[in-house]
Write a protein that holds these residues in place. Sequence first.
Motif, PDB file in Angstrom:
ATOM      1  N   ASP A  69       0.817  -1.211   0.000  1.00  0.00           N
ATOM      2  CA  ASP A  69       0.000   0.000   0.000  1.00  0.00           C
ATOM      3  C   ASP A  69       0.855   1.268   0.000  1.00  0.00           C
ATOM      4  O   ASP A  69       0.323   2.375   0.079  1.00  0.00           O
ATOM      5  CB  ASP A  69      -0.999   0.003   1.159  1.00  0.00           C
ATOM      6  CG  ASP A  69      -0.343   0.082   2.532  1.00  0.00           C
ATOM      7  OD1 ASP A  69       0.893   0.014   2.611  1.00  0.00           O
ATOM      8  OD2 ASP A  69      -1.079   0.197   3.535  1.00  0.00           O
ATOM      9  N   SER A 258     -11.622  -3.011  -6.024  1.00  0.00           N
ATOM     10  CA  SER A 258     -11.045  -3.265  -4.708  1.00  0.00           C
ATOM     11  C   SER A 258     -10.109  -4.470  -4.792  1.00  0.00           C
ATOM     12  O   SER A 258     -10.544  -5.585  -5.045  1.00  0.00           O
ATOM     13  CB  SER A 258     -12.166  -3.526  -3.698  1.00  0.00           C
ATOM     14  OG  SER A 258     -11.644  -3.876  -2.448  1.00  0.00           O
ATOM     15  N   GLN A 285      -7.022   9.869  12.189  1.00  0.00           N
ATOM     16  CA  GLN A 285      -6.115   9.647  11.064  1.00  0.00           C
ATOM     17  C   GLN A 285      -6.298   8.246  10.489  1.00  0.00           C
ATOM     18  O   GLN A 285      -6.305   8.049   9.270  1.00  0.00           O
ATOM     19  CB  GLN A 285      -4.665   9.857  11.505  1.00  0.00           C
ATOM     20  CG  GLN A 285      -3.671   9.882  10.356  1.00  0.00           C
ATOM     21  CD  GLN A 285      -2.278  10.240  10.817  1.00  0.00           C
ATOM     22  OE1 GLN A 285      -1.949  10.193  11.998  1.00  0.00           O
ATOM     23  NE2 GLN A 285      -1.416  10.585   9.865  1.00  0.00           N
ATOM     24  N   GLU A 288      -9.750   8.127   8.672  1.00  0.00           N
ATOM     25  CA  GLU A 288      -9.679   8.854   7.398  1.00  0.00           C
ATOM     26  C   GLU A 288      -8.978   8.012   6.337  1.00  0.00           C
ATOM     27  O   GLU A 288      -9.382   8.000   5.169  1.00  0.00           O
ATOM     28  CB  GLU A 288      -8.950  10.184   7.599  1.00  0.00           C
ATOM     29  CG  GLU A 288      -9.785  11.219   8.338  1.00  0.00           C
ATOM     30  CD  GLU A 288      -9.005  12.493   8.620  1.00  0.00           C
ATOM     31  OE1 GLU A 288      -7.760  12.479   8.446  1.00  0.00           O
ATOM     32  OE2 GLU A 288      -9.628  13.499   9.026  1.00  0.00           O
ATOM     33  N   GLU A 289      -7.920   7.315   6.751  1.00  0.00           N
ATOM     34  CA  GLU A 289      -7.231   6.415   5.810  1.00  0.00           C
ATOM     35  C   GLU A 289      -8.180   5.323   5.331  1.00  0.00           C
ATOM     36  O   GLU A 289      -8.238   5.015   4.139  1.00  0.00           O
ATOM     37  CB  GLU A 289      -6.006   5.809   6.492  1.00  0.00           C
ATOM     38  CG  GLU A 289      -5.362   4.651   5.744  1.00  0.00           C
ATOM     39  CD  GLU A 289      -4.680   5.085   4.452  1.00  0.00           C
ATOM     40  OE1 GLU A 289      -4.428   4.201   3.599  1.00  0.00           O
ATOM     41  OE2 GLU A 289      -4.372   6.275   4.307  1.00  0.00           O
ATOM     42  N   LEU A 291     -11.518   5.279   5.202  1.00  0.00           N
ATOM     43  CA  LEU A 291     -12.614   5.769   4.370  1.00  0.00           C
ATOM     44  C   LEU A 291     -12.154   6.172   2.964  1.00  0.00           C
ATOM     45  O   LEU A 291     -12.928   6.101   2.010  1.00  0.00           O
ATOM     46  CB  LEU A 291     -13.305   6.958   5.049  1.00  0.00           C
ATOM     47  CG  LEU A 291     -14.168   6.628   6.271  1.00  0.00           C
ATOM     48  CD1 LEU A 291     -14.766   7.887   6.867  1.00  0.00           C
ATOM     49  CD2 LEU A 291     -15.269   5.624   5.916  1.00  0.00           C
ATOM     50  N   SER A 292     -10.902   6.569   2.835  1.00  0.00           N
ATOM     51  CA  SER A 292     -10.386   6.970   1.519  1.00  0.00           C
ATOM     52  C   SER A 292      -9.636   5.848   0.814  1.00  0.00           C
ATOM     53  O   SER A 292      -9.226   5.996  -0.333  1.00  0.00           O
ATOM     54  CB  SER A 292      -9.455   8.174   1.679  1.00  0.00           C
ATOM     55  OG  SER A 292      -8.306   7.822   2.443  1.00  0.00           O
ATOM     56  N   ARG A 293      -9.500   4.724   1.472  1.00  0.00           N
ATOM     57  CA  ARG A 293      -8.615   3.655   0.991  1.00  0.00           C
ATOM     58  C   ARG A 293      -9.232   2.911  -0.188  1.00  0.00           C
ATOM     59  O   ARG A 293     -10.398   2.507  -0.152  1.00  0.00           O
ATOM     60  CB  ARG A 293      -8.335   2.679   2.143  1.00  0.00           C
ATOM     61  CG  ARG A 293      -7.175   1.719   1.897  1.00  0.00           C
ATOM     62  CD  ARG A 293      -6.854   1.019   3.206  1.00  0.00           C
ATOM     63  NE  ARG A 293      -5.825   0.009   3.068  1.00  0.00           N
ATOM     64  CZ  ARG A 293      -4.521   0.270   3.075  1.00  0.00           C
ATOM     65  NH1 ARG A 293      -4.108   1.523   3.192  1.00  0.00           N
ATOM     66  NH2 ARG A 293      -3.632  -0.700   2.956  1.00  0.00           N
ATOM     67  N   ARG A 294      -8.425   2.703  -1.235  1.00  0.00           N
ATOM     68  CA  ARG A 294      -8.860   1.954  -2.410  1.00  0.00           C
ATOM     69  C   ARG A 294      -8.356   0.517  -2.375  1.00  0.00           C
ATOM     70  O   ARG A 294      -8.630  -0.260  -3.282  1.00  0.00           O
ATOM     71  CB  ARG A 294      -8.335   2.648  -3.675  1.00  0.00           C
ATOM     72  CG  ARG A 294      -8.910   4.034  -3.868  1.00  0.00           C
ATOM     73  CD  ARG A 294      -8.165   4.810  -4.934  1.00  0.00           C
ATOM     74  NE  ARG A 294      -8.252   4.176  -6.231  1.00  0.00           N
ATOM     75  CZ  ARG A 294      -7.572   4.597  -7.301  1.00  0.00           C
ATOM     76  NH1 ARG A 294      -6.745   5.619  -7.187  1.00  0.00           N
ATOM     77  NH2 ARG A 294      -7.701   3.992  -8.461  1.00  0.00           N
ATOM     78  N   SER A 348     -13.520  -3.614  -0.024  1.00  0.00           N
ATOM     79  CA  SER A 348     -13.081  -2.248   0.214  1.00  0.00           C
ATOM     80  C   SER A 348     -13.532  -1.882   1.623  1.00  0.00           C
ATOM     81  O   SER A 348     -14.538  -2.409   2.115  1.00  0.00           O
ATOM     82  CB  SER A 348     -13.709  -1.298  -0.806  1.00  0.00           C
ATOM     83  OG  SER A 348     -15.089  -1.138  -0.537  1.00  0.00           O
ATOM     84  N   ARG A 350     -15.095   0.643   2.786  1.00  0.00           N
ATOM     85  CA  ARG A 350     -16.487   1.133   2.794  1.00  0.00           C
ATOM     86  C   ARG A 350     -17.473  -0.023   2.696  1.00  0.00           C
ATOM     87  O   ARG A 350     -18.480  -0.072   3.417  1.00  0.00           O
ATOM     88  CB  ARG A 350     -16.703   2.097   1.625  1.00  0.00           C
ATOM     89  CG  ARG A 350     -16.110   3.487   1.810  1.00  0.00           C
ATOM     90  CD  ARG A 350     -16.900   4.301   2.837  1.00  0.00           C
ATOM     91  NE  ARG A 350     -16.461   5.690   2.847  1.00  0.00           N
ATOM     92  CZ  ARG A 350     -17.074   6.681   2.243  1.00  0.00           C
ATOM     93  NH1 ARG A 350     -18.176   6.451   1.543  1.00  0.00           N
ATOM     94  NH2 ARG A 350     -16.615   7.910   2.328  1.00  0.00           N
ATOM     95  N   GLY A 391     -19.972   6.965   5.969  1.00  0.00           N
ATOM     96  CA  GLY A 391     -18.923   7.919   5.631  1.00  0.00           C
ATOM     97  C   GLY A 391     -18.635   8.956   6.688  1.00  0.00           C
ATOM     98  O   GLY A 391     -18.059  10.005   6.386  1.00  0.00           O
TER      99      GLY A 391
END
Length: 401
Positions: A69, A258, A285, A288-289, A291-294, A348, A350, A391
């Motif tokens: 990653d 994903s 932190q 946030e990682e 929720l934005s992680r692909r 993923s 989410r 989210g």
Amino acid sequence: MGFLKRLFSRSSSTLGDRSGPGAFLPFGSAERKTVPPNHHVTYYTRTMEPGVQRTHGGVFIVNLGSASDEFQEELCQITDEVDRWVSMADRESGKTHPTRVLLSTDGHWLSDLFAPNDIRVDSLHGLLLWVIDAGAAHLWLREPDALLAAIRRVGAYRLNGGPIGQFVLLGIESRPVSTVGISRRGEVPNPEPPPGTLELARLLSEAEVPVSAIPEDGLFFVEVCRPDAVISALRKAPFPGASPSNKDLSRSDAPGASHFVIRAPRLRRLTLAALKTPTEATSRQLFEELLSRRIALLVICDQEGQSYESSWPGIGDGLAVYPDLSSLLQAAEDLQLDPNSLAWAHFSPRDLFTWADQELFDNLALNAYKNRTTPMYFFINRIQIHALAHGRILDAHDAAR
């Protein structure tokens, strides 16, 4: 866990010799050969961690490691290291390594490389091998520019008064256990991601560097230190299936796809930081990682897709979630799970939060190995799961309610 053991293969000096034309030293050969006196044989395989090494014969091996990653950050570190190695090698040419690389062109068997055989070789000013995990194709296809720029830059290097040669070798690892759709009270679809190997090969070939596959046994390079010289031999294999296609790379690997990785140093670092210093800032932190992680998270399940819940003192029941395949396989080994029935699902973050919210899990336990023998878990409770599924990141007061 045979998969991890293959990634950590070591050198040997008593090796198999019998093979087909154009191949060297197959693993599992019934015929063995002892290296003659005054000879030393070293073979090279892929490694999980990225790194640069220079062989006895002066060849640079640039191993980009398994899918990570932080693949772009690791590439920058690797290319800086290549710059230092090549600069140092040019200054010290002939002192610790041969001034020319002798690459075999017609040896079929290991014994062909031993003295006194007069083996045909190409005499090169220098040679650099890029070793790339094809399992990371989905990552490189998203952001290929830095990789192509690094390969082109190295192609402009001069060593021993001439240009340095390059090869790109793609490691194609067969999947050791199953990836399935997971079910608890209902099933979540979990399609197999396309490997993208042929698309990556075509993209890399645009840098005008030969691209080949690493043989199935994982061994891609052999050196024989003879009394008179160091002879190198490159092992490569054709790509399975058709040749690299003309598929439009802009459509390959849609942004929402994903995929999981073998190593997740970034997520591991953020998870351990949130555990070591449990403040609202470190937790935010980490969330946030996520929720934005692909890049996908992994869950252990059986071949039918049934997940395994665990219980932690003072916490209660929960589902362990793993940041990468390496951690999942370590955990399966620690739990003494049968490798033949082991499978995993990947989501993923989410999608995982949405599914866990629907299935009313009490907790998700995000794994991070502090070291090989110390698994640690960051717990995400039901209230936080519900918020993350929509989210949102709760503050510490709301999360505790």
